[in-house]
Scaffold this motif. Sequence first.
Motif, PDB file in Angstrom:
ATOM      1  N   THR A  55       0.836  -1.197   0.000  1.00 45.15           N
ATOM      2  CA  THR A  55       0.000   0.000   0.000  1.00 45.15           C
ATOM      3  C   THR A  55       0.873   1.249   0.000  1.00 45.15           C
ATOM      4  O   THR A  55       1.773   1.370   0.830  1.00 45.15           O
ATOM      5  N   THR A  56       0.607   2.154  -0.935  1.00 46.09           N
ATOM      6  CA  THR A  56       1.364   3.404  -0.966  1.00 46.09           C
ATOM      7  C   THR A  56       0.907   4.289   0.189  1.00 46.09           C
ATOM      8  O   THR A  56      -0.266   4.648   0.281  1.00 46.09           O
ATOM      9  N   THR A  57       1.846   4.636   1.061  1.00 51.61           N
ATOM     10  CA  THR A  57       1.507   5.445   2.236  1.00 51.61           C
ATOM     11  C   THR A  57       1.902   6.909   2.052  1.00 51.61           C
ATOM     12  O   THR A  57       1.247   7.799   2.585  1.00 51.61           O
ATOM     13  N   ASP A  58       2.996   7.130   1.314  1.00 52.78           N
ATOM     14  CA  ASP A  58       3.518   8.485   1.170  1.00 52.78           C
ATOM     15  C   ASP A  58       4.121   8.639  -0.222  1.00 52.78           C
ATOM     16  O   ASP A  58       4.708   7.700  -0.755  1.00 52.78           O
ATOM     17  N   VAL A  59       3.991   9.827  -0.782  1.00 51.31           N
ATOM     18  CA  VAL A  59       4.580  10.101  -2.095  1.00 51.31           C
ATOM     19  C   VAL A  59       5.352  11.410  -2.024  1.00 51.31           C
ATOM     20  O   VAL A  59       5.182  12.201  -1.091  1.00 51.31           O
ATOM     21  N   GLY A  60       6.203  11.619  -3.032  1.00 45.65           N
ATOM     22  CA  GLY A  60       6.962  12.860  -3.051  1.00 45.65           C
ATOM     23  C   GLY A  60       7.885  12.873  -4.250  1.00 45.65           C
ATOM     24  O   GLY A  60       7.658  12.135  -5.223  1.00 45.65           O
ATOM     25  N   GLU A  61       8.913  13.731  -4.171  1.00 46.48           N
ATOM     26  CA  GLU A  61       9.923  13.704  -5.220  1.00 46.48           C
ATOM     27  C   GLU A  61      11.299  13.881  -4.605  1.00 46.48           C
ATOM     28  O   GLU A  61      11.459  14.436  -3.511  1.00 46.48           O
ATOM     29  N   VAL A  62      12.297  13.365  -5.324  1.00 45.60           N
ATOM     30  CA  VAL A  62      13.666  13.406  -4.825  1.00 45.60           C
ATOM     31  C   VAL A  62      14.201  14.829  -4.973  1.00 45.60           C
ATOM     32  O   VAL A  62      14.159  15.409  -6.066  1.00 45.60           O
ATOM     33  N   LEU A  63      14.689  15.395  -3.864  1.00 45.88           N
ATOM     34  CA  LEU A  63      15.222  16.762  -3.883  1.00 45.88           C
ATOM     35  C   LEU A  63      16.746  16.776  -3.921  1.00 45.88           C
ATOM     36  O   LEU A  63      17.341  17.580  -4.625  1.00 45.88           O
ATOM     37  N   GLU A  64      17.374  15.926  -3.128  1.00 41.85           N
ATOM     38  CA  GLU A  64      18.839  15.885  -3.053  1.00 41.85           C
ATOM     39  C   GLU A  64      19.285  14.442  -2.949  1.00 41.85           C
ATOM     40  O   GLU A  64      18.673  13.641  -2.239  1.00 41.85           O
ATOM     41  N   PHE A  65      20.375  14.134  -3.637  1.00 41.23           N
ATOM     42  CA  PHE A  65      20.925  12.779  -3.584  1.00 41.23           C
ATOM     43  C   PHE A  65      22.439  12.922  -3.695  1.00 41.23           C
ATOM     44  O   PHE A  65      23.025  12.822  -4.753  1.00 41.23           O
ATOM     45  N   ASP A  66      23.062  13.255  -2.577  1.00 34.48           N
ATOM     46  CA  ASP A  66      24.489  13.544  -2.528  1.00 34.48           C
ATOM     47  C   ASP A  66      25.172  12.442  -1.725  1.00 34.48           C
ATOM     48  O   ASP A  66      25.478  12.585  -0.541  1.00 34.48           O
ATOM     49  N   ARG A  67      25.382  11.332  -2.379  1.00 32.80           N
ATOM     50  CA  ARG A  67      25.910  10.128  -1.746  1.00 32.80           C
ATOM     51  C   ARG A  67      27.320  10.349  -1.230  1.00 32.80           C
ATOM     52  O   ARG A  67      28.139  10.856  -2.000  1.00 32.80           O
ATOM     53  N   PRO A  68      27.723   9.919  -0.030  1.00 27.23           N
ATOM     54  CA  PRO A  68      26.902   9.414   1.066  1.00 27.23           C
ATOM     55  C   PRO A  68      26.740  10.458   2.149  1.00 27.23           C
ATOM     56  O   PRO A  68      26.960  10.164   3.320  1.00 27.23           O
ATOM     57  N   ARG A  69      26.349  11.657   1.773  1.00 25.72           N
ATOM     58  CA  ARG A  69      26.308  12.761   2.744  1.00 25.72           C
ATOM     59  C   ARG A  69      24.905  13.280   3.035  1.00 25.72           C
ATOM     60  O   ARG A  69      24.557  13.528   4.177  1.00 25.72           O
ATOM     61  N   ARG A  70      24.118  13.489   1.990  1.00 27.12           N
ATOM     62  CA  ARG A  70      22.848  14.187   2.202  1.00 27.12           C
ATOM     63  C   ARG A  70      21.792  13.668   1.227  1.00 27.12           C
ATOM     64  O   ARG A  70      22.032  13.576   0.022  1.00 27.12           O
ATOM     65  N   LEU A  71      20.635  13.353   1.797  1.00 26.93           N
ATOM     66  CA  LEU A  71      19.521  12.817   1.026  1.00 26.93           C
ATOM     67  C   LEU A  71      18.266  13.571   1.444  1.00 26.93           C
ATOM     68  O   LEU A  71      18.029  13.760   2.634  1.00 26.93           O
ATOM     69  N   SER A  72      17.484  14.018   0.465  1.00 26.29           N
ATOM     70  CA  SER A  72      16.208  14.611   0.864  1.00 26.29           C
ATOM     71  C   SER A  72      15.139  14.368  -0.184  1.00 26.29           C
ATOM     72  O   SER A  72      15.431  14.176  -1.375  1.00 26.29           O
ATOM     73  N   TYR A  73      13.917  14.325   0.315  1.00 24.10           N
ATOM     74  CA  TYR A  73      12.763  14.162  -0.570  1.00 24.10           C
ATOM     75  C   TYR A  73      11.553  14.848   0.050  1.00 24.10           C
ATOM     76  O   TYR A  73      11.501  15.057   1.258  1.00 24.10           O
ATOM     77  N   THR A  74      10.610  15.229  -0.812  1.00 27.73           N
ATOM     78  CA  THR A  74       9.347  15.719  -0.262  1.00 27.73           C
ATOM     79  C   THR A  74       8.525  14.513   0.171  1.00 27.73           C
ATOM     80  O   THR A  74       8.739  13.381  -0.284  1.00 27.73           O
ATOM     81  N   PHE A  75       7.571  14.781   1.044  1.00 30.44           N
ATOM     82  CA  PHE A  75       6.880  13.702   1.753  1.00 30.44           C
ATOM     83  C   PHE A  75       5.431  14.136   1.941  1.00 30.44           C
ATOM     84  O   PHE A  75       5.151  15.099   2.647  1.00 30.44           O
TER      85      PHE A  75
END
Lengths: 155, 157
Positions: A55-75
Amino acid sequence: MRKPEFVYVTYIETTPEKLWEALTNSEFSKRYWFNTELKTDWKIGSAFALVMDGTTTDVGEVLEFDRPRRLSYTFHHVLSEAARKERPTKVVFNLEPHGKLVKLTLTHEDFESGSVILDGISKGWPAILSGLKSLLETGTALAIPPAALAIEGFQ
Amino acid sequence: MSKPEFVYVIYIASTAEKVFKALTDEKMSEQYWVGNRVVSDWKIGAPFALKLKREEKDVTGKVLEFDPPRRLAYSFHAAHAGMEAEPPSRVTFELEPQKDQVKLTIIHDKFEPGSKAFESVSRGWPLVLSSLKSYLETGKVLHAPWYETGNAQQGTA
């Protein structure tokens, strides 16, 4: 007045690379995140979804993907009508290596005042991140009964 | 303006009895609490001290609640790093068994607005409680060299 947000810091004996893998790979997330899969290709701007037991509980889009330091997405929580009406929030993970440890800082922000999901996510993240730490340090994350979290609608 | 308080929840694969013992035992605390030691006879009203490895002045207080293995509370007065003039704050631990784990909630409150102690403990508790979890689950504590050598800003700012 301070804006409502949820911040959680934990220290894990692992490497930033292993922690990054655990935060972005469904094979790991299913083991510590209430059987939740992360559906995305992790390209900036790509769609992102959390899928729990199909079941899909949350959706969003990828904002930052700076491996392996910083990850963010909308929620954006989509399981209830009230939550769907709120604007999307933002999840940020910061990973900082310190010797044999990684300091993981989770910041969940941009809640509307009176948000109906702030209480639930404030109860959910400590359980999820406790399981993540156990998984990386011991190889096992024990299941926490969802009812123990006392989140409305999550049993 | 609301008074600052620090609230943190962590789940530990252990029993409430073991978590409670780790929170109240001097030798165990020295293991996971970056060399600091909790000292008290744990009678209500009795003195409590957190003997700090790197400071001359201990944190002192009194035992407010001792209800093993469910609830523990003490007052908390730090006297180092310019915090001596602040009134004592309060630390409360709540332990709830959840299947084969323990949900540990710490509430550190009764700070004055602008409290330096609040800033300090908000940085310190996540490390101490992360180390406690590792200690009880793996038998190993977390080593935080930046903290143990006094360069606290590097890792905890």
